[in-house]
Each structure stands twice: as structure tokens, then as C-alpha cells.
Design an enzyme around this catalytic site. Structure first.
Site, PDB file in Angstrom:
ATOM      1  N   ASP A 194     -30.775 -38.753 -76.845  1.00  0.00           N
ATOM      2  CA  ASP A 194     -31.779 -37.922 -76.188  1.00  0.00           C
ATOM      3  C   ASP A 194     -31.821 -38.275 -74.705  1.00  0.00           C
ATOM      4  O   ASP A 194     -31.378 -39.361 -74.296  1.00  0.00           O
ATOM      5  CB  ASP A 194     -33.162 -38.117 -76.822  1.00  0.00           C
ATOM      6  CG  ASP A 194     -33.697 -39.526 -76.618  1.00  0.00           C
ATOM      7  OD1 ASP A 194     -32.930 -40.496 -76.806  1.00  0.00           O
ATOM      8  OD2 ASP A 194     -34.880 -39.684 -76.268  1.00  0.00           O
ATOM      9  N   ASP A 243     -27.708 -42.469 -68.567  1.00  0.00           N
ATOM     10  CA  ASP A 243     -28.697 -42.867 -69.574  1.00  0.00           C
ATOM     11  C   ASP A 243     -28.701 -41.864 -70.719  1.00  0.00           C
ATOM     12  O   ASP A 243     -29.507 -40.938 -70.718  1.00  0.00           O
ATOM     13  CB  ASP A 243     -30.084 -42.955 -68.929  1.00  0.00           C
ATOM     14  CG  ASP A 243     -31.135 -43.522 -69.857  1.00  0.00           C
ATOM     15  OD1 ASP A 243     -30.772 -44.151 -70.866  1.00  0.00           O
ATOM     16  OD2 ASP A 243     -32.332 -43.332 -69.570  1.00  0.00           O
ATOM     17  N   GLU A 299     -36.425 -41.975 -75.447  1.00  0.00           N
ATOM     18  CA  GLU A 299     -37.237 -41.670 -74.265  1.00  0.00           C
ATOM     19  C   GLU A 299     -38.694 -41.398 -74.624  1.00  0.00           C
ATOM     20  O   GLU A 299     -39.549 -41.315 -73.741  1.00  0.00           O
ATOM     21  CB  GLU A 299     -36.654 -40.467 -73.518  1.00  0.00           C
ATOM     22  CG  GLU A 299     -35.201 -40.629 -73.080  1.00  0.00           C
ATOM     23  CD  GLU A 299     -35.015 -41.665 -71.985  1.00  0.00           C
ATOM     24  OE1 GLU A 299     -36.024 -42.259 -71.544  1.00  0.00           O
ATOM     25  OE2 GLU A 299     -33.867 -41.891 -71.576  1.00  0.00           O
ATOM     26  N   GLU A 330     -27.468 -49.845 -73.023  1.00  0.00           N
ATOM     27  CA  GLU A 330     -28.232 -49.475 -71.826  1.00  0.00           C
ATOM     28  C   GLU A 330     -27.632 -50.158 -70.595  1.00  0.00           C
ATOM     29  O   GLU A 330     -26.919 -51.159 -70.698  1.00  0.00           O
ATOM     30  CB  GLU A 330     -29.701 -49.871 -71.988  1.00  0.00           C
ATOM     31  CG  GLU A 330     -30.422 -49.139 -73.099  1.00  0.00           C
ATOM     32  CD  GLU A 330     -30.870 -47.738 -72.710  1.00  0.00           C
ATOM     33  OE1 GLU A 330     -30.510 -47.288 -71.595  1.00  0.00           O
ATOM     34  OE2 GLU A 330     -31.571 -47.097 -73.510  1.00  0.00           O
TER      35      GLU A 330
END
Length: 673
Positions: free
Chosen positions: A380, A410, A441, A464
Site C-alpha cells: 500500500d 516506500d 500506512e 523499509e
């Protein structure tokens, strides 16, 4: 049939229909049939014997080396090592095994002004490229620009074919080592450059600006090598050198690539015709695929460095997959992105793939009874900037060695890199798991749902961003990150007319008393594997009052706390102020790695995957690693995104760093025990 983990092949048996012919005399027919049977039998015996010999080779040989026996080419990643005396770099201190250099002067005026070559040259000696399985010798190499594409589109047909056409070993640096210096007219360059100029008969001082450029390969540098592999019994060097030289192709038809020939097993196939080699290859691949783990017996095969971390398989590579994923909108609904991830895993791998009711995608490979290592991402993204959308689709652009688009940093780029590494990893001593969560998120809703359903891997690398923390362009390994606890301080009072303030209780005053209490609290802090982790505490919003002439009866203050493992600010103390209550709105947990050996393993892989010097670092932002760590998973974070890239209108990711992450992830999977 889909190729999985290397070379896939389909062998089709063709049978023709009968053809009516006029029958000749019975005796002649019997003689012809007998002769055909005899010749066919001899051919089948020979073919069967040949096939048996080739199959016996590949029972202990990986698929890619078997393929390379037929191709006569090699693709290797490893560190350079001198075979003799290194020589000095042209323009600065340090030794190297290859150097090219150029001296240019800025001449002319107007439209004709520009840099003109004054002198140029290169030098190289034989050198080794070695990995943990052995080494090969490289001679007569050609250094190619570090921007040469290393991806699924370039290998093997691109770079290999181009290297072969040029008739030299093609050496591509995985990280650039280019230096450049410009010196104004009338000035003398540094001593090393001045000495070089004098050595080649050129004055160090010029009457115009001069530019000095060098490209070098020092010892110990990671490079890719493509070219023809041949045997040379005169090659010296360390004991583990396989007497294999990557050299000019010329007119040779040699197919020897490994020490398999030492046992006389493949000597017969040195000059086999392409047809026989192709048939033998199909059988050998079938044998290799039947026993993938036994195929890595290094006592039987010395040279096994053909399919190495950083060399893409025949399937889709990281760059193409990243483009695919970034182009799929997933800020409102992650279904389409999840569909693509699931489809790719089913097509490109032999893993057990599943999708839960929330949309999380899981894939598993390796022994299920061994400890589990997960590569974790999310598909997402936050809502795109208007410049990142066109005609209802995400805008995806490629320029300056980077991919631009919402989710590139991201974190769909890292998701793609981990998927390719998951597919290509070999010799697994653990169960390797890939997972891409939804709803990261939105506070990690996908990760929390998976954990509640029992997903708690033993170890995890969360993709990440950790690039650029210790230094520009360096991909570090985060061994901790802060959490976030968002809360609201609510102050209640009683309304009154502003002309009679004593008739009411001012909620804003009570709220400011609570804020004073927050300001007096110490920031939380702790230490993780020798690194200080320090949190923060700050009031970020205040809202109170209904009119300019009314004593406010309610006031709220938003407090943002960045938490650290095991420590929290005592925010509940604000309730000691009369009329004040405290409510927690969000609590994203922090993360700390509790296994220094695992943290070091990932850091070692990071160091070997790049030229820079990565470090253990602390990440300031909360990630899904916090939820996993709280559930009992030992986590580190390592990914391509750089500070300031995520959630921006110019979000982008570096191709080179994504390639690096793919190598890094695969190395971790293959070394983890």
C-alpha cells in the site's frame, strides 16, 4: 512451462503418422529394415550412453553450471585479487589491477569551445576474480562504464552477447571507482598527477584548464565478469584457482567451464555439436531439477559460481518488476497490487503461495522444520501528489539512474528486490518466507491481522529504507527504530461570560498546565546493541474555545511521543491537573534487534554488496517491524529508500541501490542458519 530458479526446459517427443508406400520385394525390405534397426540401435546406444554421462554430471551440478558447459561463457561476481605486482593508480595514491585514464584541456571559443583529449591510455595485468567457491583468472579485460545495465534485460543475451561480440572479457564494476579533477590554467596539479604528466612527457602546467579523469579497479573490489571461459594449465595463483581463464573468444569451440573435466567426465563434450549439447542439456537440467539440494555438493563440483547473487535468473528481474508494481495504484485499494505480487510468485517460483482474507500475500520456500527467515514489505502507498497521476493512472518515469513514482521508495522497489532474491536464493538451510502486507500506512493493520492469525517468523528483514543514514548512498542496517504513541490531553472546565472569568473554569488554562507537565518530562531513552536510542515528546496541536467572549469549557492538546524499546514517558501524570484526562489514540510499537549475531550477518552481507561502509543505525520512523518484534520476531531493517524520499511529490528510488538490495537479501537468505 515456467522456468523456476534457473533454466527450465520442455522436451517434446514427436511422432509422425504412417505414410503409404509401394512395397518393394520382401527380401530387400527386410534388409533395409534390419540395417535401419542396426543403425538406430547403435545411435540409441550412443545417445543413451552420452545422456547417462551428462545426467551423471548434473546430479551433483547446479543448473546454471550445466548450462554454461554448453554455452562456453561465464558470468561471475566476486572480488578482484592481484596475481602479481599491483601497479599504482595514475592520478592518486593506491594500487590497482586495471586503470584507464584521460587528460583533457578546455580549448576553443564560442561554439567550438569544449574539452579536447590531450592524452589517454589504459593498463591491465592478469588478475583474479574470486568468491567463496573459488576463483577465475581474467586477462585482456575491457572495463565498461558502471552504468552498464545489470538486469534481466541485459543478461545473458545482452551483456554476455555484447562481450562475446567484442572478443574480450567484459568487466563491469558493481560500484564506480571514478575520480576526476579540474585544474585551472597556470596551476600545477597535485604531486601524483604532476609526476604522471612528467612520466608521459607532458608539462604539469598548462595554459588552459585541464581535466584529469581515471577509472580504476583496485584489489578487493566487487566486479561482474562476462566472457569466454577456457582452461589454461599454466595459470598460477592460490590453490583454489580452477585453472579457468576468462579471455578473448576467438574461434574456439571449447565448452569447459569447471573442474568437472578433471575427472574426465565431460572431456567427451569439449567439441560436441550444438545439437547433441542441446539434447544433453535438456536431460542434464531435468536431472539437476530433480535433486536441487544435492546439486550443491561442493566435494563433487569445485566451480559453482555461475549463478551468483547479483546475476539475474532468466525470469523477470528487480527493475522490471519494480516498474510493474509502481505503476499499479494502491493508495485506496491494494487489491490489484496484491494480485500482481501473488501472480508473479506463482509464475516465477515453486514456493507455497497464499493470500489471506485481508489481502496480505505470503510465500514460503525451504525446509519447513527449520527456523524461518522472512523478507517483509508492504504494497500500500500514501495518496499520490497530483503530479504523480495522469489519466487516472500513476505516472512512472525513469531518469538519471532512478525510477520516479508514488511507492517507488516506500516501498515497492524493496518489495520487488526481496521477491527476486526470494526466487533466486539457493542452498537454503532455513524456511525463507516472503510477505507483503496491506495497510502499513494505516498503522500496520495488515501486519497486526497476520500476527493475530499466527504469523510470527523467527527472524525478519524488513525492507523499509535505511540508505543514506551513515553516509550518502550507503545502505545501512537498522537494529532499532522508534515507535509512536499519539495521545490527546482533554481539559474540561465550565463556561461563563468572558467579562466574569471567575464565574467559570477556564479549560485552556487547565490544558496549558497539562502542557507544562509534559514539557517537564524527560525524553525516553535506551540502548540497543551499543547504540543510543532517544525518543521525543512534544505537543503538536491545541484546540479550545467556542467564541471570543466565552470562557472555554473544553480544550484538547495533541501530544506526539516517539517511544523507545522498554521506555515510555509518564504521560498519565497530566491527569493530576484538575479536570484533565488523557487518551491514547495510536500506539505504534518500537523495534529492537535482540540477536547481535543476526544483526552482524545482515551487516556483513550489506558490506559485501556495496563499496561504501555500512553501519548499524537507528531508524527514527515506526514500521511493521515494531509489530513483529513485539510478537517475538527478531528483526532488522534494510532497504533502498533514502531520507526525504518517501511520501513526496518527487519520490524516487535508485536503480543501483535496488540492485544492491537484491544481492544483499539473497546473500542473507543463503547464509542464514
Amino acid at each position: 512451462m515456467t522456468a523456476q530458479h534457473g533454466v527450465g526446459a520442455v522436451l517434446t517427443v514427436l511422432s509422425g503418422s504412417g505414410v503409404a508406400v509401394q512395397e518393394p520385394s520382401r527380401g530387400v525390405l527386410e534388409i533395409l529394415l534390419s540395417l535401419a534397426a542396426l543403425l538406430g540401435g547403435l545411435w540409441l546406444i550412443r545417445s543413451g550412453f552420452d545422456s547417462y554421462r551428462v545426467a551423471s554430471i548434473v546430479r551433483n551440478t547446479a543448473t546454471e553450471p550445466a548450462r554454461s558447459v554448453a554455452m562456453g561463457r561465464t558470468a561471475l561476481q566476486g572480488k578482484t585479487r592481484s596475481m602479481g605486482e599491483d601497479f599504482d593508480q595514475p592520478f592518486q595514491a593506491g594500487e590497482c589491477v586495471y586503470a584507464s585514464w584521460a587528460i583533457e584541456e578546455y580549448r576553443g571559443s564560442g561554439e567550438n569551445a569544449g574539452w579536447k583529449y590531450e592524452r589517454a591510455g589504459n593498463r591491465s595485468d592478469r588478475f583474479l576474480v574470486e568468491d567463496d567457491t573459488g576463483a577465475v583468472v581474467v586477462e585482456d579485460p575491457h572495463y565498461d562504464d558502471p552504468s552498464f545495465p545489470i538486469n534481466d534485460e541485459a543478461l545473458p543475451t545482452g551483456a554476455l552477447a555484447e562481450g562475446m561480440d567484442r572478443s574480450f572479457a567484459l568487466v563491469v564494476l558493481s560500484e564506480t571507482h571514478r575520480s576526476e579533477m579540474t585544474v585551472d590554467s597556470g596551476e600545477e596539479p597535485p604531486a601524483e598527477i604532476a609526476d604522471w604528466c612528467r612520466e608521459i612527457g607532458l608539462s604539469p602546467v598548462a595554459d588552459s584548464r585541464r581535466r584529469y579523469t581515471q577509472n580504476v579497479i583496485p584489489p578487493g573490489r566487487y566486479v561482474y565478469v562476462f566472457g569466454q571461459a577456457t582452461r589454461d594449465e599454466t595459470v598460477g595463483g592460490p590453490d583454489h584457482v580452477d585453472n579457468i581463464v576468462v579471455e578473448r573468444d576467438g574461434e574456439t569451440d571449447l565448452f569447459i567451464l569447471s573442474d568437472l573435466a578433471r575427472d574426465g567426465v565431460v572431456s567427451k563434450y569439449v567439441t560436441q555439436s550444438p545439437v547433441v549439447i542441446g539434447l544433453a542439456l535438456l536431460l542434464s537440467v531435468a536431472g539437476a531439477r530433480r535433486s536441487p539440494r544435492h546439486a550443491r555438493d561442493r566435494e563433487s563440483v569445485t566451480r559453482q559460481a555461475i549463478q551468483i547473487p547479483g546475476t539475474p535468473s532468466e525470469g523477470m528481474g528487480t527493475r522490471e518488476l519494480t516498474r510493474d508494481l509502481v505503476s499499479i495504484p494502491s493508495h485506496e485499494d491494494e487489491t490489484a497490487a496484491g494480485d500482481r505480487i501473488e501472480e508473479w510468485l506463482r509464475e516465477q517460483t515453486d514456493a507455497a503461495v497464499e493470500r489471506d482474507d485481508h489481502g496480505n500475500v505470503f510465500a514460503r520456500r525451504g525446509p519447513s522444520d527449520a527456523p524461518s527467515l522472512a523478507f517483509v514489505g508492504h504494497h500500500d502507498v500514501v495518496p499520490p501528489d497530483e503530479s504523480q497521476v495522469g489519466d487516472g493512472e500513476y505516472v512512472v518515469e525513469e531518469r538519471d539512474g532512478r525510477l520516479y513514482g508514488r511507492g517507488s521508495a516506500d516501498m515497492k522497489g524493496a518489495v520487488a528486490a526481496s521477491m527476486v532474491a526470494f526466487r533466486d536464493a539457493r542452498d537454503l538451510d532455513c524456511e525463507v518466507v516472503f510477505v507483503s502486507f496491506v495497510g502499513e500506512e494505516q498503522g500496520g493493520v495488515g501486519a497486526r491481522a497476520a500476527i493475530e492469525a499466527g504469523f510470527v517468523p523467527d527472524y525478519a528483514v524488513v525492507g523499509e529504507g535505511t540508505t543514506g543514514y551513515s553516509g550518502p548512498g550507503v545502505t545501512d542496517v537498522a537494529i532499532a527504530h522508534k515507535g509512536r504513541r499519539g495521545s490527546t490531553v482533554v481539559a474540561e472546565g465550565s463556561a461563563a461570560h468572558a467579562s466574569e472569568p471567575e464565574a467559570g473554569e477556564n479549560a485552556i488554562y487547565r490544558a496549558t498546565d497539562a502542557v507544562d507537565a509534559v514539557r517537564e518530562m524527560d525524553f525516553p531513552g535506551t540502548e540497543v546493541l551499543g547504540h543510543e536510542v532517544r525518543g521525543s515528546l512534544v505537543a503538536t496541536e491545541i484546540d479550545g474555545g467556542t467564541a471570543w467572549n466565552v470562557i472555554p469549557e473544553r480544550c484538547t492538546v495533541t501530544v506526539d511521543e516517539r517511544t523507545v524499546p522498554g521506555e515510555r514517558a509518564p504521560l498519565e501524570r497530566v491527569e493530576e491537573v484538575p479536570g484533565v484526562t488523557w487518551e491514547v489514540d495510536q500506539d505504534l510499537p518500537p523495534m529492537q534487534c535482540d540477536d547481535p549475531d543476526f544483526a552482524d550477518l545482515v551487516l556483513d552481507a550489506a558490506r559485501e554488496s556495496q563499496e561504501g561502509t555500512p553501519e548499524h543505525v537507528v531508524k527514527p520512523h515506526a514500521t511493521d517491524a515494531g509489530w513483529l518484534a513485539r510478537a517475538g520476531t527478531t528483526c532488522v531493517i534494510c532497504g533502498a529508500a533514502e531520507p526525504g524520499e518517501a511520501h513526496t511529490a518527487s519520490e524516487s528510488v535508485s536503480w543501483a541501490v535496488l540492485d544492491r538490495c537484491e544481492r544483499l537479501y539473497r546473500a542473507v537468505a543463503e547464509r542464514f542458519q
